[in-house]
Design an enzyme around this catalytic site. Structure first.
Site, mmCIF file in Angstrom:
data_model
loop_
_atom_site.group_PDB
_atom_site.id
_atom_site.type_symbol
_atom_site.label_atom_id
_atom_site.label_comp_id
_atom_site.label_asym_id
_atom_site.label_seq_id
_atom_site.Cartn_x
_atom_site.Cartn_y
_atom_site.Cartn_z
ATOM 1 N N ASN A 10 0.876 -1.179 0.000
ATOM 2 C CA ASN A 10 0.000 0.000 0.000
ATOM 3 C C ASN A 10 0.911 1.227 0.000
ATOM 4 O OD1 ASN A 10 -1.801 2.054 0.522
ATOM 5 N ND2 ASN A 10 -2.332 1.363 2.596
ATOM 6 N N LYS A 12 0.144 4.229 -0.277
ATOM 7 C CA LYS A 12 -0.496 5.432 0.271
ATOM 8 C C LYS A 12 -0.230 6.604 -0.675
ATOM 9 C CE LYS A 12 -0.191 3.301 4.749
ATOM 10 N NZ LYS A 12 -0.094 3.406 6.186
ATOM 11 N N HIS A 95 -9.541 1.384 4.873
ATOM 12 C CA HIS A 95 -8.275 1.517 5.595
ATOM 13 C C HIS A 95 -8.477 2.468 6.781
ATOM 14 C CE1 HIS A 95 -4.172 2.633 6.533
ATOM 15 N NE2 HIS A 95 -3.805 1.512 5.936
ATOM 16 N N GLU A 97 -6.823 4.819 7.872
ATOM 17 C CA GLU A 97 -6.583 6.242 7.567
ATOM 18 C C GLU A 97 -7.803 6.860 6.882
ATOM 19 O OE1 GLU A 97 -2.894 5.592 5.519
ATOM 20 O OE2 GLU A 97 -1.976 5.032 7.432
ATOM 21 N N GLU A 167 -5.581 -4.962 10.688
ATOM 22 C CA GLU A 167 -4.523 -3.972 10.897
ATOM 23 C C GLU A 167 -4.752 -3.230 12.210
ATOM 24 O OE1 GLU A 167 -2.509 -2.749 7.024
ATOM 25 O OE2 GLU A 167 -4.261 -1.494 7.215
ATOM 26 N N GLY A 173 2.445 2.118 10.717
ATOM 27 C CA GLY A 173 3.418 3.202 10.541
ATOM 28 C C GLY A 173 4.166 3.561 11.815
ATOM 29 N N SER A 212 3.329 -2.331 10.234
ATOM 30 C CA SER A 212 4.784 -2.427 10.369
ATOM 31 C C SER A 212 5.360 -3.783 9.963
ATOM 32 C CB SER A 212 5.203 -2.048 11.796
ATOM 33 O OG SER A 212 4.824 -0.710 12.077
HETATM 34 P P1 PGA Z 1 2.746 0.145 7.638
HETATM 35 O O1 PGA Z 1 1.286 0.398 7.016
HETATM 36 O O2 PGA Z 1 3.240 -1.163 7.052
HETATM 37 O O3 PGA Z 1 3.565 1.304 7.227
HETATM 38 O O4 PGA Z 1 2.571 0.044 9.117
HETATM 39 C C1 PGA Z 1 0.380 -0.633 6.857
HETATM 40 C C2 PGA Z 1 -0.907 -0.113 6.266
HETATM 41 O O5 PGA Z 1 -1.298 1.015 6.597
HETATM 42 O O6 PGA Z 1 -1.558 -0.796 5.480
#
Ligand code: PGA
Length: 248
Positions: A10, A12, A95, A97, A167, A173, A212
């Site tokens: 992803n 983003k 997601h 976010e 998640e 992140g 992560s």
């Molecule tokens: P990350 O993000 O691997 O940077 O923690 C995962 C995601 O948001 O899908």
């Protein structure tokens, strides 16, 4: 039933057009596996370019969001119908976010996922608890509710197609990965909930872990019995994404 693993990157809202092109070409030359389905979820504006670069490879593309209407006066939005016509096979839905910054709710996630399926897209449906919810031991309750609403009105056929990404928000992140036991425990609970409602079809649903994931922890996470791969953010923008994909 053996479930084929998925590693979905992803991106983003990252990478310049030039870097996106260069990185995709790099990944094209180093990723080669039949054991894992690799998906690169890139910004809308790069979908066509990335699709062209990956043409003829096994790497698939995905969008990071979609609107549930087919068309109309929704300035700035992209519909599932458009994605489907552009031959984009996957779309991330819900997601955290999007839930946090764009007011998505369990209900909009459900409407989007149903619409994605109706256009032949595979939704990667994201669910996950906040740190507070985990600390108050509400993880299972929160996940169960998010899942129940996200899959509302789905047929058995739909359920067999969807991908779920667990998640935990506190792991996204942050560099703070859930332990393989923590991730497995929730993914197993998700599968059990699907089994209660849909029976053995639950065994064919791919449930990913995200938060992560990197080349160091992918192997132990993806080898857990109920974890069928990962949704990878930060590490999907680095050359080491290839190592996450070839985690075995
Ligand atoms: P990350 O993000 O691997 O940077 O923690 C995962 C995601 O948001 O899908």
């Amino acid at each position: 039933m053996a479930r084929k693993k998925i590693v979905a990157g992803n991106w983003k809202m990252n990478l310049s057009p030039r870097k996106a092109e260069k990185f995709t070409k790099e990944m094209r030359s180093v990723i080669n596996t039949d054991n894992v389905e690799v998906v690169m979820c890139v910004p809308f504006v790069y979908l066509t370019m990335v699709q062209e670069i990956l043409d003829g490879t096994k790497i698939k593309i995905g969008a990071q969001n979609m609107h549930y209407a087919d068309e109309g006066a929704y300035t700035g939005e992209i519909s599932g119908k458009m994605l489907s016509r552009m031959k984009v096979p996957y779309v991330i839905v819900g997601h955290s976010e999007r839930r946090e910054y764009f007011a998505e709710t369990d209900t909009t996630v459900n409407i989007k996922a149903l619409k994605a399926l109706s256009h032949g897209l595979i939704p990667i449906i994201c669910i996950g608890e906040t740190l507070k919810q985990r600390e108050f031991e509400r993880t299972f309750e929160v996940i169960s509710k998010q899942l129940a609403i996200a899959i509302h009105d789905m047929s058995e056929e739909d359920i067999a197609k969807i991908v779920i990404a667990y998640e935990p928000i506190w792991a996204i992140g942050t560099g703070k990965t859930a332990t393989k036991e923590q991730a497995e425990e929730v993914c197993a609970a998700i599968r059990e909930q699907l089994r209660t409602q849909y029976g053995d079809i639950a065994d064919s649903v791919r449930i990913l872990y995200g938060g992560s994931v990197n080349e160091k922890n992918a192997n132990e996470l993806f080898n857990m019995p109920n974890i069928d791969g990962g949704l990878v953010g930060g590490a999907s923008l680095k050359p080491s994404f290839e190592k996450v994909v070839h985690y075995q």
